[in-house]
Design an enzyme around this catalytic site. Sequence first.
Site, PDB file in Angstrom:
ATOM      1  N   ARG A  36       0.808  -1.240   0.000  1.00 26.37           N
ATOM      2  CA  ARG A  36       0.000   0.000   0.000  1.00 26.37           C
ATOM      3  C   ARG A  36       0.837   1.285   0.000  1.00 26.37           C
ATOM      4  O   ARG A  36       0.397   2.327   0.486  1.00 26.37           O
ATOM      5  CB  ARG A  36      -0.980   0.038   1.188  1.00 26.37           C
ATOM      6  N   SER A  85     -11.888   0.910   3.881  1.00 21.02           N
ATOM      7  CA  SER A  85     -11.398   0.628   5.235  1.00 21.02           C
ATOM      8  C   SER A  85     -10.678   1.867   5.756  1.00 21.02           C
ATOM      9  O   SER A  85      -9.700   2.311   5.174  1.00 21.02           O
ATOM     10  CB  SER A  85     -10.413  -0.538   5.222  1.00 21.02           C
ATOM     11  N   GLU A 108      -5.819   4.656   7.673  1.00 24.55           N
ATOM     12  CA  GLU A 108      -5.232   4.291   6.386  1.00 24.55           C
ATOM     13  C   GLU A 108      -5.503   5.413   5.382  1.00 24.55           C
ATOM     14  O   GLU A 108      -4.695   5.713   4.526  1.00 24.55           O
ATOM     15  CB  GLU A 108      -5.878   2.985   5.892  1.00 24.55           C
TER      16      GLU A 108
END
Length: 296
Positions: A157, A207, A277
């Site tokens: 990521r 998320s 995130e």
Amino acid sequence: MLDELLKNHTYTRLGGKADILVTPETFSEVQELVKLARRENIPFTLLGNGSNMIVKDGGIRGIVMSQKQFQDIRVESGTIFAQSGAAIIDVSRRALKERLTGLEFACGIPGTVGGALFMNAGAYGGEIKDVLEEAVVVDRDGTLLTLPAKDLDLEYRTSNIPDNGYIVLEAKFKLQPGKYQSIKAVMDDLTYKRESKQPLEYPSCGSVFKRPPGYFAGKLIQDSELQGKGIGGAEVSTKHAGFIVNKNNATATEYISVIELVQKTVKDKFGVFLEREVKIIGEDADAETVKAVKQN
Ligand SMILES: Cc1cc2nc3c(=O)[nH]c(=O)nc-3n(C[C@H](O)[C@H](O)[C@H](O)COP(=O)(O)OP(=O)(O)OC[C@H]3O[C@@H](n4cnc5c(N)ncnc54)[C@H](O)[C@@H]3O)c2cc1C
């Protein structure tokens, strides 16, 4: 466009006004824009589909660049070239049509090609790193470069795209020949998994939190009895505890307050800090501005 409300340009449906929203039509216009912003010292922000960032209600000063005109997807002997504003879901569907395998994992990620490279998007065991061969980018000086994928340091990521200030304009994906029915079966299965678990009927940023070492964010939130709790139009999803949904015309202020409520409750109850995130960008807003964003 001047004073353009960004909630009309983000998947999350959140965000105050951009001073100037610019939609270049050619790569050379992007180069000129980067040079102009640098020369005149104007802040420059790049917007994808806004599915992994929250723009605050005070909006963004300076220039915001949209990639809406960069939608082209073309195929040349087993290789897909996709411009940065194309939806990665559409690239994955095109791969199916061409009977090419490798991009099935991306069939439900609601971002652009640019946003997907930026964070090495991935799901269900696949990631951009597995299929990217090259990227065409513009660097901070406005120079157009073609870089092999390894030069982008794609990791879990992350990539070096933000550190280098690269603007991705095109990606070259190397895929393998496959069978239409088997590629489709994988995509149908992943779509079913997403639709049954994720609250896709509402805008969200996916998320919200990273997985804390040794725990699952969703389970901690569920066990904190936060599902269904909300502030204004934003609430912790009753379907997937890791998602906060924009259920009813929420402002970014409300959405961020729910994030903070979740962080505080989980920390108090389990002693675990949930790191975000999703990115939060832009300026804070006074009460009047927040009200105006909600009403528009
Ligand atoms: C329902 C839902 C499900 C999701 N599922 C997943 C998933 O399974 N896996 C996953 O990895 N993510 C998932 N996400 C998060 C998100 O969709 C991805 O991170 C996506 O790649 C973000 O792309 P975007 O175009 O929306 O980027 P944005 O949110 O618009 O931008 C994110 C960052 O990328 C930068 N950026 C955008 N375009 C470029 C460009 N051309 N060049 C350089 N930088 C650029 C922006 O400046 C910003 O810093 C999900 C989100 C939602 C809402």
